[in-house]
Design an enzyme around this catalytic site. Structure first.
Site, PDB file in Angstrom:
ATOM      1  N   ASP A  86       0.851  -1.190   0.000  1.00 13.56           N
ATOM      2  CA  ASP A  86       0.000   0.000   0.000  1.00 13.56           C
ATOM      3  C   ASP A  86       0.884   1.235   0.000  1.00 13.56           C
ATOM      4  OD1 ASP A  86      -2.386   1.569   0.312  1.00 13.56           O
ATOM      5  OD2 ASP A  86      -3.263  -0.104   1.410  1.00 13.56           O
TER       6      ASP A  86
ATOM      7  N   ASP B 159      -3.064   4.642  -2.381  1.00 20.73           N
ATOM      8  CA  ASP B 159      -4.149   5.195  -1.589  1.00 20.73           C
ATOM      9  C   ASP B 159      -4.553   6.574  -2.104  1.00 20.73           C
ATOM     10  OD1 ASP B 159      -5.760   4.974   0.952  1.00 20.73           O
ATOM     11  OD2 ASP B 159      -4.625   6.795   1.428  1.00 20.73           O
TER      12      ASP B 159
ATOM     13  N   GLU C 277      -6.402   3.919  -6.048  1.00 21.59           N
ATOM     14  CA  GLU C 277      -7.696   4.188  -5.426  1.00 21.59           C
ATOM     15  C   GLU C 277      -8.121   5.592  -5.818  1.00 21.59           C
ATOM     16  OE1 GLU C 277      -9.741   4.152  -0.988  1.00 21.59           O
ATOM     17  OE2 GLU C 277      -7.732   4.999  -1.253  1.00 21.59           O
TER      18      GLU C 277
ATOM     19  N   HIS D 209     -11.020  -3.064   3.361  1.00 21.92           N
ATOM     20  CA  HIS D 209     -10.887  -2.603   4.743  1.00 21.92           C
ATOM     21  C   HIS D 209     -11.670  -1.328   5.027  1.00 21.92           C
ATOM     22  CE1 HIS D 209      -8.107  -0.269   2.387  1.00 21.92           C
ATOM     23  NE2 HIS D 209      -7.967   0.578   3.385  1.00 21.92           N
ATOM     24  N   ASP D 210     -12.137  -0.647   3.987  1.00 16.08           N
ATOM     25  CA  ASP D 210     -12.891   0.600   4.139  1.00 16.08           C
ATOM     26  C   ASP D 210     -14.386   0.423   3.905  1.00 16.08           C
ATOM     27  OD1 ASP D 210     -10.778   2.260   4.817  1.00 16.08           O
ATOM     28  OD2 ASP D 210     -10.336   2.801   2.741  1.00 16.08           O
TER      29      ASP D 210
END
Length: 556
Positions: A98, A199, A256, A332-333
């Site tokens: 990430d 991210d 993302e 995870h979000d």
């Protein structure tokens, strides 16, 4: 069509903190992940995406990084990382890290220096602005509630943080910042990792002048996303990143990109764009937002299937031959897939989870499986605020209930139960022993109480389990260019009960039919003329579709 390794891959996402603890401190770690690599390999995944494992004060569970070249102590050491990477590679598993470079931690050395004065070598590494009439420079609100600006007395200025105050935004207009980022990327790539998930990468270019954002009536702050997503220099920055770093390695990259459209995705990740390989879009997971714009995503209403089909079909159709999709239900979000998009009613949960997996994995793109999804893990259904850990959820409650008075407390708790990120962050459910086999100590976060019934041990050797059904889905993809590369044809887009589509490639057709309801329905798509490849009921009843039934047919 040029065929790249990442197009035929399946990615398994590991939220390390919640995956497997090896030393009894209650927190998942790298040795624990190494221990569980055979489980991921057996599932059939090709790539593991790791959430951040770098040094961090953990204001946002690792997305506030204080040292990009060091491992957070609780996860282990760099030697532990190297061993994990080597073990994974020996088992033909690739590792994607990430990359969080829209912002750092406020404890990062760069920010510690930057906040001291306006004239040191790091003073322009972040986005600083003078007060306007004694208050913040504009009306921007943070993604985590509250203002997007915090005052620093030492400089007499405000700094921008689109997320928490402990996550100051980097100033990508500064060439030195960009070179720092490229250097840390090379550090990890030279260690042998296989790519990056980036991210909120489409937020790195801010609009000129930082104008006020649209502000809903009754809201304390403006909605910043329309202004900061896909900014004016994003293309330039991604091209430069590709030229200086990405193009020099055989890797996978996924950006993302909240707020992005298929047109944006083609621009940044098109097959000929020389920027990134694919994006995480948010159109389908942003559905069923609250009609009260002050409340944003916080709602407890189900998603309408027609809207879901429209969103997914749009991306499938518009990216075909031009870009590449990332296929995901949850991460995870996001809340747990089976709870959000189908049902976690025990009567139907197993069937519904298989149906969701089929619907997604038969599409064109690279599928992502979030840890526990392959077991049909569900939302945790917390009932009180003190059970939550997530900064976004807690801040939203305080802002919307106590400050803005936009919603009452019990209603907001229902919204959190439905949408909180904490639903995805409970520890992995390995078995039915104490703490689900996750740790011998006290877990950092409470387990979902249903781990006694929903766990890996009960599924790995059960041929009818969700886990083994996912293995079949992944095996089908690995052995079919039709599933991997075929184009997409939607069927009956206004049908609010059944999601059906066809895929076509080199004279072959795939037909996918999924019943998204808890009742039996009839649909005839000439499936009798095809060969059934997979389905979630043992006996095929042709045009009759039982609750949450899914079937895939091949037509040669």
């Amino acid at each position: 069509m040029t065929k790249n390794w990442w197009q035929g891959s399946v990615v398994y996402q590991v939220y390390t903190r919640s995956y497997q603890d090896s030393n009894g401190d209650g927190v998942g770690d790298l040795p624990g992940l190494t221990q569980r690599l055979p489980y991921i390999k057996k599932l059939g995944a090709d790539v593991i995406w790791l959430n951040p494992i770098y040094k961090s004060p953990d204001k946002d569970n690792g997305y506030d990084i204080s040292d990009y070249r060091s491992i957070q102590d609780v996860y282990g050491s760099m030697d532990d990382f190297d061993k994990m990477l080597d073990t994974a590679h020996k088992d033909d598993l690739k590792i994607v890290m990430d990359l969080v470079v829209n912002h750092t931690s406020d404890k990062h050395e760069w920010f510690e220096q930057s906040r001291q004065s306006k004239d040191n070598s790091y003073s322009d590494y972040y986005i600083w602005r003078d007060p306007v009439d004694g208050h913040a420079p504009n009306n921007w609100g943070s993604y985590f509630s509250g203002p997007a600006w915090t005052y620093e007395p030492k400089r007499g200025q405000y700094y921008l943080h689109l997320f928490a105050p402990g996550q100051p935004d980097l100033n990508w207009e500064n060439p030195k910042v960009r070179q720092e980022v490229y250097s840390l990327m090379k550090f990890w790539l030279d260690k042998g990792i296989d790519g990056f998930r980036m991210d909120v990468i489409n937020l790195i270019s801010k609009p000129a002048g930082l104008p006020d954002a649209p502000q809903a009536a009754g809201s304390s702050y403006g909605n910043v996303e329309p202004l900061v997503s896909d900014g004016p220099r994003l293309n330039e920055f991604l091209h430069e990143m590709n030229d200086e770093v990405l193009s020099k390695y055989d890797i996978m990259t996924v950006g993302e990109m909240p707020g992005s459209t298929p047109e944006d995705a083609i621009e940044y990740t098109g097959l000929k764009s020389n920027e990134l390989n694919m994006v995480f879009q948010f159109e389908h997971v942003d559905l069923a937002a609250n009609p009260d714009k002050r409340l944003g995503k916080w709602n407890d209403q189900p998603i309408k299937l027609v809207d879901l089909k429209k969103a997914l079909s749009r991306w499938e159709t518009e990216l075909d031959g031009k870009g590449w999709n990332s296929l995901y239900w949850n991460n995870h979000d996001q809340p747990r897939a089976v709870s959000r998009f189908a049902t976690d009613n025990p009567k139907y949960r197993v069937t519904a989870a298989k149906m969701l997996g089929t619907t997604l994995h038969m599409m064109q793109g690279t599928p992502y499986v979030y840890e526990g999804e392959e077991l049909g893990e569900t939302n945790v259904h917390y009932k009180s605020l003190d059970q939550y850990e997530d900064i976004e959820s807690i801040n939203a409650y305080h802002q919307l209930v106590e400050k803005d008075k936009a919603v009452d407390g019990p209603t907001m708790l229902k919204y959190l139960e439905n949408m909180s990120r904490d639903n995805a962050r409970t520890p992995m459910q390995w078995d039915d022993s104490d703490n689900a086999g996750f740790t011998t100590g006290r877990p950092w976060f409470a387990l979902n109480p249903n781990y006694k019934e929903i766990n890996a041990k009960s599924q790995v050797d059960d041929p009818d389990s969700i886990y083994n059904y996912y293995r079949q889905l992944i095996s089908l993809r690995h052995n079919s260019d039709l599933i991997t590369y075929g184009n997409y044809e939607e069927i009956d887009p206004e049908d609010n009960e059944v999601f059906a589509y066809r895929r076509h490639y080199e004279g072959k057709t795939l037909l996918v039919i999924s019943n998204f309801t808890d009742k039996s329905v009839e649909r005839d798509y000439q499936q009798a003329d095809g060969k059934r490849l997979i389905g979630n009921y043992s006996e095929n009843q042709g045009t009759a579709l039982r609750p949450y039934e899914t079937n895939v047919y091949l037509f040669d």
